[in-house]
Design a protein around this motif. Structure first.
Motif, PDB file in Angstrom:
ATOM      1  N   GLY A  79      36.496  38.420  35.088  1.00 10.56           N
ATOM      2  CA  GLY A  79      37.878  38.813  35.758  1.00 10.56           C
ATOM      3  C   GLY A  79      38.347  37.739  36.550  1.00 10.56           C
ATOM      4  N   SER A  80      39.232  37.880  37.701  1.00  6.81           N
ATOM      5  CA  SER A  80      39.866  37.007  38.325  1.00  6.81           C
ATOM      6  C   SER A  80      39.888  37.050  39.704  1.00  6.81           C
ATOM      7  CB  SER A  80      41.280  37.011  37.924  1.00  6.81           C
ATOM      8  OG  SER A  80      42.016  38.281  38.616  1.00  6.81           O
ATOM      9  N   VAL A  81      40.258  36.226  40.447  1.00  8.34           N
ATOM     10  CA  VAL A  81      40.218  36.144  41.961  1.00  8.34           C
ATOM     11  C   VAL A  81      41.459  36.863  42.329  1.00  8.34           C
ATOM     12  CG1 VAL A  81      40.219  34.885  44.079  1.00  8.34           C
ATOM     13  CG2 VAL A  81      38.902  33.889  42.207  1.00  8.34           C
ATOM     14  N   THR A  82      41.458  37.887  43.340  1.00 12.28           N
ATOM     15  CA  THR A  82      42.551  38.788  43.791  1.00 12.28           C
ATOM     16  C   THR A  82      42.856  38.129  45.149  1.00 12.28           C
ATOM     17  OG1 THR A  82      41.127  40.301  44.862  1.00 12.28           O
ATOM     18  CG2 THR A  82      41.879  40.701  42.539  1.00 12.28           C
ATOM     19  N   PRO A  83      44.071  38.556  45.474  1.00 12.75           N
ATOM     20  CA  PRO A  83      44.662  38.385  46.966  1.00 12.75           C
ATOM     21  C   PRO A  83      43.765  38.995  48.119  1.00 12.75           C
ATOM     22  CG  PRO A  83      46.635  38.826  45.522  1.00 12.75           C
ATOM     23  CD  PRO A  83      45.247  39.223  44.588  1.00 12.75           C
ATOM     24  N   ALA A  84      43.264  40.178  47.757  1.00  7.51           N
ATOM     25  CA  ALA A  84      42.261  40.782  48.800  1.00  7.51           C
ATOM     26  C   ALA A  84      40.924  39.703  48.808  1.00  7.51           C
ATOM     27  CB  ALA A  84      41.901  42.114  48.206  1.00  7.51           C
TER      28      ALA A  84
END
Length: 148
Positions: free
Chosen positions: A91-96
């Motif tokens: 996946g990826s790192v989100t702003p949240a």
């Protein structure tokens, strides 16, 4: 079409603004995603309520924004995420994720909508993230992504 923005939209305005946009842009993008509502005479009451809520949670002055910027830039943010071989993330790192990591690192509360990622973070290592605190103030936060 005349609409009332309920969220900040880059290049268009901030929550509570009444703007005129093309019909397709409003129908296909802004309205379905909840970034705006249709303008009506009764909607003027909604505009005042949106503006009051925005004033409560936003940073009012440039001085306050600079204080928060100093706190953010002095905070060491580390994120532990699942990664595969070669340092690629699942996946990826989100702003949240970043907003939560800043808070857990002892930094100030950051609204996830203020965190701007230039491109998705999908690898381990050091990354720089922008946090827009005020129209004139942007903080650069270093994020260290580590394997869990």
């Amino acid at each position: 079409m005349k609409i009332i923005l309920t969220n900040e939209v880059s290049g268009l305005g901030i929550a509570g603004d009444v703007v005129e946009v093309r019909d397709g842009y409003a129908r296909n993008y802004l309205l379905p995603r909840g970034f705006a509502i249709r303008w009506t005479r009764g909607g003027e009451k909604d505009v005042e309520q949106i503006r009051r809520a925005r004033k409560i949670r936003e940073i009012a002055t440039v001085e306050q924004a600079n204080d928060v910027k100093a706190q953010l830039e002095g905070t060491k943010v580390r994120l532990k995420v699942r990664a595969g071989d070669g340092g690629r993330l699942f996946g990826s790192v989100t702003p949240a994720d970043i907003a939560t990591a800043v808070k857990s690192a002892g930094g100030p509360d950051v609204d996830k909508r203020r965190v701007e990622l230039g491109s998705p973070i999908k690898t381990l290592g050091s990354h720089e993230v922008s946090v827009r605190l005020h129209t004139d103030v942007v903080a650069k936060v270093g994020v260290e992504v580590q394997a869990a």
